[in-house]
Design a protein around this motif. Sequence first.
Motif, short mmCIF file in Angstrom:
data_model
loop_
_atom_site.label_atom_id
_atom_site.label_comp_id
_atom_site.label_asym_id
_atom_site.label_seq_id
_atom_site.Cartn_x
_atom_site.Cartn_y
_atom_site.Cartn_z
N SER A 148 -3.63 -3.89 -7.75
CA SER A 148 -5.09 -3.88 -7.92
C SER A 148 -5.65 -5.27 -8.20
CB SER A 148 -5.49 -2.93 -9.04
OG SER A 148 -4.92 -3.34 -10.29
N GLN A 149 -4.80 -6.19 -8.69
CA GLN A 149 -5.26 -7.54 -8.99
C GLN A 149 -4.81 -8.54 -7.92
OE1 GLN A 149 -4.56 -8.62 -13.18
NE2 GLN A 149 -4.11 -6.46 -13.56
N GLU A 150 -4.30 -8.04 -6.81
CA GLU A 150 -3.77 -8.92 -5.78
C GLU A 150 -4.87 -9.76 -5.13
OE1 GLU A 150 -0.43 -8.18 -2.43
OE2 GLU A 150 -2.30 -7.08 -2.09
N ASP A 151 -4.52 -11.01 -4.82
CA ASP A 151 -5.41 -11.91 -4.11
C ASP A 151 -5.58 -11.38 -2.67
OD1 ASP A 151 -6.72 -13.94 -2.81
OD2 ASP A 151 -5.24 -15.50 -3.27
N LYS A 152 -6.76 -10.95 -2.34
CA LYS A 152 -6.98 -10.31 -1.04
C LYS A 152 -6.97 -11.30 0.11
CE LYS A 152 -7.64 -6.51 -3.30
NZ LYS A 152 -6.53 -5.53 -3.41
N ASP A 155 -1.74 -14.63 2.53
CA ASP A 155 -1.04 -14.16 3.73
C ASP A 155 -0.13 -12.98 3.45
OD1 ASP A 155 -2.28 -16.11 5.22
OD2 ASP A 155 -0.64 -17.55 5.03
N ALA A 156 0.48 -12.97 2.27
CA ALA A 156 1.46 -11.92 1.95
C ALA A 156 0.82 -10.74 1.23
CB ALA A 156 2.59 -12.51 1.11
N LYS A 157 -0.42 -10.43 1.55
CA LYS A 157 -1.11 -9.32 0.90
C LYS A 157 -0.41 -8.00 1.26
CE LYS A 157 -5.13 -7.71 2.35
NZ LYS A 157 -5.08 -6.22 2.34
N LEU A 158 -0.06 -7.23 0.23
CA LEU A 158 0.62 -5.96 0.43
C LEU A 158 -0.31 -4.76 0.32
CD1 LEU A 158 3.90 -6.53 -1.65
CD2 LEU A 158 3.50 -6.97 0.78
N SER A 159 -1.35 -4.87 -0.49
CA SER A 159 -2.22 -3.72 -0.75
C SER A 159 -2.87 -3.26 0.55
CB SER A 159 -3.31 -4.09 -1.76
OG SER A 159 -4.10 -5.16 -1.30
N GLY A 160 -2.88 -1.94 0.70
CA GLY A 160 -3.47 -1.35 1.89
C GLY A 160 -2.56 -1.26 3.09
N HIS A 161 -1.32 -1.75 2.95
CA HIS A 161 -0.41 -1.67 4.10
C HIS A 161 -0.06 -0.21 4.36
CE1 HIS A 161 2.90 -2.39 6.82
NE2 HIS A 161 2.61 -3.68 6.83
N PRO A 162 -0.12 0.22 5.60
CA PRO A 162 0.06 1.65 5.90
C PRO A 162 1.47 2.18 5.61
CG PRO A 162 -0.08 0.36 7.93
CD PRO A 162 -0.47 -0.54 6.81
N MET A 163 2.48 1.28 5.53
CA MET A 163 3.84 1.74 5.28
C MET A 163 4.21 1.68 3.80
SD MET A 163 4.46 2.56 8.29
CE MET A 163 6.16 3.09 8.17
N LEU A 164 3.28 1.26 2.95
CA LEU A 164 3.57 1.10 1.52
C LEU A 164 2.84 2.16 0.70
CD1 LEU A 164 4.88 -0.60 -0.78
CD2 LEU A 164 2.75 -1.93 -0.83
N TYR A 165 3.60 2.88 -0.14
CA TYR A 165 3.03 3.85 -1.06
C TYR A 165 3.14 3.26 -2.46
CZ TYR A 165 2.96 7.46 2.58
OH TYR A 165 2.68 8.21 3.72
N ASP A 166 2.09 2.59 -2.91
CA ASP A 166 2.10 1.88 -4.19
C ASP A 166 1.33 2.68 -5.24
OD1 ASP A 166 -0.17 1.36 -2.61
OD2 ASP A 166 -0.66 -0.44 -3.73
N TYR A 167 0.87 2.00 -6.27
CA TYR A 167 0.18 2.63 -7.40
C TYR A 167 -1.30 2.79 -7.07
CZ TYR A 167 -1.32 3.20 -12.32
OH TYR A 167 -1.83 3.65 -13.52
N ASP A 168 -1.83 3.98 -7.36
CA ASP A 168 -3.25 4.25 -7.20
C ASP A 168 -3.94 4.00 -8.53
OD1 ASP A 168 -5.80 5.34 -6.98
OD2 ASP A 168 -5.16 6.91 -5.60
#
Length: 603
Positions: A148-152, A155-168
């Motif tokens: 949730s605090q990731e720099d949007k 280049d290595a942004k992970l949030s929102g990646h369709p193959m990743l099930y992270d924390y909501d």
Amino acid sequence: MQQSYRLHLAHINDTHSNFEPCNVRFTITDKEHTQDPNQNGNQGISHPQYQVATFSGGYARLGYQIEQARAKALQSDSEFLFLHGGDSFQGTLYFREFKGAANAHLLNLLKPDAMVLGNHEIDAGNSPVKAFLNRIEFPLLAGNMDLSQEDKTKDAKLSGHPMLYDYDNDSATAKVLLKPFYDQKIAIVGITLDQMKLIARPDADTHFVHAIDCTRRTVQALKAQGIHHILILSHLGLEQDRELAQAVDGISLIIGGHSHSLQGDFSELGLGKLEYGERINNTPIVQAGKYAETLGLAQIEFDKHGKVIALEGGNHFMLSQQVDIRPQPSENSDETSSLDPQSLSTITLERIKQTLKTHSADLGDTANQAIDDVIHSDYRPALDKLEDETLAYIPRDFIHTRLPSKDFPHGSELAPWVSRSMYKAAKKTEQDLDFALHNAGGVRQNLTKGRLSMADVVGRILPFELPLTLYQIQGVHLKTALESAIDAATNNGIAGTGTGSFPYPYGLRFSYDGKKRPGERVSEVLVYRNKLWQALELDSFYIGVSTAYTASGKEGYGPLLKAQWQKELQQQTLQEAFVDYVSQYSDKITEPLMRNVDFARHN
């Protein structure tokens, strides 16, 4: 509504880029044969023991067996899942040469339903994870990874990646993989280590929510939705899996990783005994060893409330047909003659082979030819050059064990030699160097007798390409670091980060008594200065060398961050230090190193 629900499960974990079959070793006692009580000075009747070496596993053999398990489930009208418990990265030359590309390609061929994020996936920050996510065709679960605090903009942004099930962050729960399950749904929740910043190197804007709290909220939310068949795909380790099961009601099953726990009764092979599917708070826990040597296969029956009412199965080796069997050398015999395999009768050889197959739940060496072809055409050629480069000939086996044990009361035979190589390398830069300090987890395999290749070092024994770091530290903080690291390795009064934090020094000697009070467990610390062993002075300053990983305070080494200064050695890595040492001084390894760790557990 059905009253019971069946699942065929295949699972692996901590494969660490072992795409080809791994060397495995067993110790088998021939109970059908009585040894001469007077032979070699033995007292009383005994049974001879045999050292057995062969190869097991690898992705091609895994691929074939997973196909068989999937077909068996289909024939029995049972649902099927194949799950990976994390740590696909690191471990061999395949990762060193191809980073995560080969891992993604070959895992896609195995067709897992899901994998949980392991700590070694994020050893080098978030960028390799992003590249892996872009290549895989299955979901990567990391339900307590808070982005949730990731720099949007990075280049290595992970949030929102369709193959990743992270924390909501909005619901304070894990994102869940839901799959149809007869007239219900089955939930797969990926939970990884919340101590990730202590043992890996995630980006600074990546955080990990408390594993138990996140799991509890997620299970409660699923139950509220009427979903009761809940699997936790965990990369916490067996001890923390037990804690998780005890703390959170309603988990159907935990499929684990991280601790390399080989569940099952393999005591007759010299590998110990752990219950497969042990139950804690009505929740079974399964884990499948390490290095793709073994495959976990289970047939599970759930009731309509998600409780496991039956679980059958276990871990299986996939052994090569060629097996090397040699008599175990006795303490009073000449090692060379006692290891002569020619002295064994055909009957004895066949009996030992049969014991191996009976007690290893061996599935055989049949391989998926398409996967084998990909490994040997796309990836293997790049490794052959390193395999051909000989560094030295090693005079005997050096066993690496992370913790001291009954058989190895002072711990690893190899790790102190690794520390010595670091010391020799750093001494060229810092003449006033006092000691070297390395963590057990930085060494991955034994050093075996015979030819040592470059591939053995950089691909198997020391696969982590870590720079060396010099630092100056006060004696009091050095002593605290030793105790903190061992407490973390043994869970002595704290939730540790795994046995890999156990310290193996060179130029330092110390005792640890786990039953003493915190702050008093490490004693008799000696430093080798001016060719003399001298008592550590708490107010004095000492210069040491460690890897950049350890010097950054990971895995219980936080007190090293109180160093007066730190200086990374340019163009000098752990791997290079050991390669240089064995290339020049392999003859020195015949000399026994003075023991530098006296250890007593707390339990």
